[in-house]
Design a protein around this motif. Structure first.
Motif, PDB file in Angstrom:
ATOM      1  N   ALA A  35      -7.250  28.560 -17.218  1.00 19.07           N
ATOM      2  CA  ALA A  35      -7.450  27.838 -15.971  1.00 19.07           C
ATOM      3  C   ALA A  35      -8.214  26.554 -16.232  1.00 19.07           C
ATOM      4  CB  ALA A  35      -8.226  28.700 -14.976  1.00 19.07           C
ATOM      5  N   PRO A  36      -7.880  25.475 -15.516  1.00 17.53           N
ATOM      6  CA  PRO A  36      -8.649  24.238 -15.655  1.00 17.53           C
ATOM      7  C   PRO A  36     -10.028  24.400 -15.043  1.00 17.53           C
ATOM      8  CG  PRO A  36      -7.042  24.016 -13.898  1.00 17.53           C
ATOM      9  CD  PRO A  36      -6.771  25.341 -14.553  1.00 17.53           C
ATOM     10  N   LEU A  37     -11.005  23.761 -15.643  1.00 16.14           N
ATOM     11  CA  LEU A  37     -12.368  23.786 -15.140  1.00 16.14           C
ATOM     12  C   LEU A  37     -12.831  22.356 -14.879  1.00 16.14           C
ATOM     13  CD1 LEU A  37     -13.949  26.437 -17.549  1.00 16.14           C
ATOM     14  CD2 LEU A  37     -13.052  26.815 -15.245  1.00 16.14           C
ATOM     15  N   GLY A  38     -14.035  22.200 -14.426  1.00 18.48           N
ATOM     16  CA  GLY A  38     -14.623  20.890 -14.190  1.00 18.48           C
ATOM     17  C   GLY A  38     -16.117  21.037 -14.017  1.00 18.48           C
ATOM     18  N   VAL A  39     -16.812  19.898 -14.016  1.00 22.10           N
ATOM     19  CA  VAL A  39     -18.263  19.936 -13.841  1.00 22.10           C
ATOM     20  C   VAL A  39     -18.658  19.765 -12.384  1.00 22.10           C
ATOM     21  CG1 VAL A  39     -18.775  19.204 -16.197  1.00 22.10           C
ATOM     22  CG2 VAL A  39     -18.472  17.476 -14.389  1.00 22.10           C
ATOM     23  N   GLY A  40     -17.658  19.721 -11.491  1.00 25.84           N
ATOM     24  CA  GLY A  40     -17.953  19.668 -10.069  1.00 25.84           C
ATOM     25  C   GLY A  40     -18.161  18.278  -9.521  1.00 25.84           C
ATOM     26  N   ASP A  41     -17.631  17.271 -10.193  1.00 20.27           N
ATOM     27  CA  ASP A  41     -17.753  15.915  -9.675  1.00 20.27           C
ATOM     28  C   ASP A  41     -17.055  15.824  -8.320  1.00 20.27           C
ATOM     29  OD1 ASP A  41     -18.326  12.916 -11.010  1.00 20.27           O
ATOM     30  OD2 ASP A  41     -16.850  12.908  -9.399  1.00 20.27           O
ATOM     31  N   ARG A  42     -17.721  15.229  -7.348  1.00 22.06           N
ATOM     32  CA  ARG A  42     -17.184  15.165  -5.988  1.00 22.06           C
ATOM     33  C   ARG A  42     -15.861  14.416  -5.920  1.00 22.06           C
ATOM     34  NH1 ARG A  42     -17.347  11.840  -1.497  1.00 22.06           N
ATOM     35  NH2 ARG A  42     -18.391  10.202  -2.670  1.00 22.06           N
ATOM     36  N   PHE A  44     -13.835  13.612  -8.748  1.00 27.51           N
ATOM     37  CA  PHE A  44     -12.886  14.106  -9.747  1.00 27.51           C
ATOM     38  C   PHE A  44     -13.279  15.532 -10.142  1.00 27.51           C
ATOM     39  CE2 PHE A  44     -13.024   9.475 -10.281  1.00 27.51           C
ATOM     40  CZ  PHE A  44     -11.679   9.164 -10.162  1.00 27.51           C
ATOM     41  N   PRO A  45     -12.956  16.513  -9.304  1.00 32.12           N
ATOM     42  CA  PRO A  45     -13.482  17.872  -9.488  1.00 32.12           C
ATOM     43  C   PRO A  45     -13.052  18.567 -10.762  1.00 32.12           C
ATOM     44  CG  PRO A  45     -11.833  17.786  -7.735  1.00 32.12           C
ATOM     45  CD  PRO A  45     -12.165  16.372  -8.069  1.00 32.12           C
ATOM     46  N   HIS A  46     -11.930  18.154 -11.371  1.00 33.05           N
ATOM     47  CA  HIS A  46     -11.475  18.826 -12.578  1.00 33.05           C
ATOM     48  C   HIS A  46     -11.860  18.088 -13.853  1.00 33.05           C
ATOM     49  CE1 HIS A  46      -8.605  20.817  -9.705  1.00 33.05           C
ATOM     50  NE2 HIS A  46      -9.133  21.847 -10.356  1.00 33.05           N
ATOM     51  N   LEU A  47     -12.603  16.995 -13.718  1.00 28.96           N
ATOM     52  CA  LEU A  47     -13.043  16.268 -14.908  1.00 28.96           C
ATOM     53  C   LEU A  47     -14.269  16.922 -15.523  1.00 28.96           C
ATOM     54  CD1 LEU A  47     -12.888  12.392 -14.507  1.00 28.96           C
ATOM     55  CD2 LEU A  47     -11.490  13.885 -15.935  1.00 28.96           C
ATOM     56  N   GLY A  48     -14.365  16.794 -16.851  1.00 27.35           N
ATOM     57  CA  GLY A  48     -15.480  17.393 -17.560  1.00 27.35           C
ATOM     58  C   GLY A  48     -15.328  18.896 -17.636  1.00 27.35           C
ATOM     59  N   ASN A  49     -16.156  19.521 -18.441  1.00 26.14           N
ATOM     60  CA  ASN A  49     -16.071  20.965 -18.637  1.00 26.14           C
ATOM     61  C   ASN A  49     -17.455  21.545 -18.855  1.00 26.14           C
ATOM     62  OD1 ASN A  49     -12.975  21.331 -18.971  1.00 26.14           O
ATOM     63  ND2 ASN A  49     -13.488  19.634 -20.326  1.00 26.14           N
ATOM     64  N   PRO A  50     -17.738  22.690 -18.238  1.00 22.69           N
ATOM     65  CA  PRO A  50     -19.046  23.314 -18.407  1.00 22.69           C
ATOM     66  C   PRO A  50     -19.124  24.096 -19.712  1.00 22.69           C
ATOM     67  CG  PRO A  50     -17.680  24.661 -16.973  1.00 22.69           C
ATOM     68  CD  PRO A  50     -16.867  23.430 -17.309  1.00 22.69           C
ATOM     69  N   GLY A  51     -20.349  24.405 -20.129  1.00 24.57           N
ATOM     70  CA  GLY A  51     -20.550  25.337 -21.232  1.00 24.57           C
ATOM     71  C   GLY A  51     -20.873  24.717 -22.565  1.00 24.57           C
ATOM     72  N   TYR A  52     -20.820  23.397 -22.665  1.00 21.68           N
ATOM     73  CA  TYR A  52     -21.150  22.773 -23.949  1.00 21.68           C
ATOM     74  C   TYR A  52     -21.574  21.326 -23.736  1.00 21.68           C
ATOM     75  CZ  TYR A  52     -16.356  20.892 -23.681  1.00 21.68           C
ATOM     76  OH  TYR A  52     -15.198  20.262 -23.288  1.00 21.68           O
ATOM     77  N   ASP A 178     -21.613  13.358 -20.016  1.00 20.13           N
ATOM     78  CA  ASP A 178     -21.717  13.893 -21.389  1.00 20.13           C
ATOM     79  C   ASP A 178     -21.424  12.780 -22.383  1.00 20.13           C
ATOM     80  OD1 ASP A 178     -22.024  15.493 -23.573  1.00 20.13           O
ATOM     81  OD2 ASP A 178     -20.312  16.807 -23.154  1.00 20.13           O
ATOM     82  N   LYS A 179     -22.434  11.979 -22.692  1.00 19.53           N
ATOM     83  CA  LYS A 179     -22.294  10.900 -23.667  1.00 19.53           C
ATOM     84  C   LYS A 179     -22.442  11.459 -25.079  1.00 19.53           C
ATOM     85  CE  LYS A 179     -24.356   6.979 -22.429  1.00 19.53           C
ATOM     86  NZ  LYS A 179     -25.398   6.031 -21.938  1.00 19.53           N
ATOM     87  N   ALA A 180     -21.839  10.775 -26.051  1.00 18.71           N
ATOM     88  CA  ALA A 180     -21.859  11.248 -27.434  1.00 18.71           C
ATOM     89  C   ALA A 180     -21.701  10.069 -28.376  1.00 18.71           C
ATOM     90  CB  ALA A 180     -20.743  12.265 -27.665  1.00 18.71           C
TER      91      ALA A 180
END
Length: 489
Positions: A35-42, A44-52, A178-180
């Protein structure tokens, strides 16, 4: 963005099962639904990913000599887990995945929306270091129907990843929170030149091809990554404090563009006088032979349409102010990145502010007159796009439609009101402290409100609530006669 008129200990895992079959984009189905996840951006809800939390990207692209064919690519991601993970979601779309390794061992993977869901053989515990290596293609043609990703130029490629398009180019955690660090390698046939964010660390030539390697010295959001591949010339000069300035131009247009390019060092000095020392290791302009409809503040190498500088209809002062807009983003938006896309006004409002201030100081274009005109349109902008710090969601299929007037001149208008409210001296101090305190990080609107209140010695919560979140434009301090034209009138 400015719209234009036109090293670690590997975890030993069991060998993963052989990959049996590929789906339409060569992604192998995992044993259970992904399933697609996201960081909850208002926005772009599916952008980014939790857990790392990504520490670094190592990107390797092989350009085939054509901008209509996919590039072969390898993306290596080093990251810390922030929770136990039996699956790792990466943002990735429009590429074929050949294989995925986690800590050197094969892992299964599956497609879920615009996520690449990776399943290692064993669960990764919280607080562990992981390395993910994805071998894939990166297709410039499939980006044509999207706002961003690879941009095809007349002689090669460039990147425009704002706001949600880096994952059209490489697997990543595609959210500015999440900058790198980045290392970028590009292999291309002789005759092409490749330039990327940061400073060059090597050029290797062999068998009719050349590999260029670049590395950033500061963390970067994925949406700010840049790779230029083309029949280009790289021009070098020095900025303030010996800062290396390098510009990338189509070789045949080098002479015509030089009068513009030589202005950059003085523009950097001007902005340093306003907000402090330039925050990165290098800067320059990438002049692309492409019709993008925007300019873009990719970190250390801003993307511009060449025609902005060769179209005689654009006044000289206007072009220079656009150059300063993208340069200002290196402080506001790049060094200090938005924690969410709703904080976009902090990027664009500040870049517009310094664009207008430069035009006032260098070309006599009144800031007050520009702000008065913006005030007159502000209620219409708020109705159409939402207030500056609560922009409406992008239009369907048009992700860059969040870049509306409310986050440009509408947000600069809020900054003008703030200067009127707390005074020029306090405002200028706020600007310097803001970029210094949050350098190389991310920040929110609440952070800006808190700092402004701290430095002014006043609680500015109510002021900002009205100016940043109100449906109607508040009265302008010092200008009670200014009127905003109501919607429909």
């Amino acid at each position: 963005m400015l719209l234009t008129p036109h090293a670690r200990t590997p975890r030993r895992l069991k060998a993963a099962a052989l990959l049996a079959s590929a789906v339409s984009v060569c992604l192998v189905a995992a044993s259970a639904p992904a399933a697609p996840l996201g960081v909850g951006d208002r926005l772009f809800p599916h952008l980014g990913n939790p857990g790392y939390d990504v520490a670094s990207y190592d990107l390797s692209f092989t350009y085939p000599g054509s901008n209509t064919k996919p590039l072969k690519a390898v993306t290596t991601i080093d990251a810390w887990t922030t929770t136990s993970l039996d699956r790792i979601n990466l943002d990735f779309a429009h590429g074929e995945v050949e294989s995925v390794d986690v800590d050197g061992e094969p892992a299964s993977f599956a497609e879920a929306g615009e996520d690449l869901v990776v399943t290692p053989e064993e669960e990764l515990p919280s607080g562990s270091w992981m390395r993910i290596t994805v071998r894939h293609t990166s297709d410039p043609v499939s980006s044509d129907d999207r706002d961003g990703g690879w941009v095809r130029t007349t002689d090669g490629l460039a990147m425009a990843n704002q706001a949600d398009a880096a994952h059209l180019v490489f697997p990543c955690n595609d959210h500015p929170s999440d900058k790198a660090m980045f290392t970028i390698r590009v292999n291309a046939p002789d005759g092409y030149t490749a330039v990327a964010n940061g400073l060059p660390t090597g050029v290797d030539r062999a068998a009719g091809t050349t590999t260029w390697t670049y590395r950033t010295q500061h963390p970067m959001a994925t949406e700010l990554a840049q790779v230029s591949i083309g029949r280009s010339t790289v021009l070098h000069r020095r900025g303030p404090h010996g800062l290396p300035v390098r510009d990338v131009v189509p070789t045949k247009h080098r002479k015509a563009l030089e009068p513009w390019l030589k202005k950059t060092p003085d523009q950097i000095s001007w902005l340093e006088s306003k907000v402090g020392r330039y925050p990165f290791e290098t800067y320059g302009l990438l002049m692309a032979d492409a019709d993008t409809g925007f300019e873009l503040e990719t970190q250390t190498l801003s993307l511009f349409e060449r025609e902005l500088f060769t179209e005689p209809a654009y006044p000289k002062w206007y072009v220079e102010s656009i150059m300063v807009h993208e340069l200002a983003h290196q402080w506001f938006g790049d060094s200090v990145a938005p924690a969410t896309w709703s904080d976009l006004w902090l990027n664009e409002g500040h870049a517009t502010w310094y664009e207008a201030l430069y035009a006032e100081e260098k070309a006599g274009k009144s800031m007050e007159a520009r702000m008065k005109a913006a005030y007159g349109a502000s209620d219409r902008w708020r109705a159409a796009g939402g207030p500056p710090a609560a922009p409406k969601a992008p239009d369907p299929g048009q992700k860059i439609s969040i870049f509306r007037p409310n986050v440009y001149d509408g947000a600069a208008l809020a900054l003008y009101a703030l200067r009127q409210e707390i005074g020029r001296e306090a405002f200028e101090r706020l600007e310097r402290v803001w970029v210094s305190r949050h350098e190389d990080g991310t920040a929110t609107t609440a952070d800006f409100v808190s700092l402004a209140s701290e430095l002014s010695g006043r609680d500015l919560g109510g002021f900002f609530q009205d100016w940043l979140y109100g449906e109607k434009t508040p009265p302008m301090p010092g200008h009670p006669d200014w009127k905003s034209v109501a919607v429909g009138k």
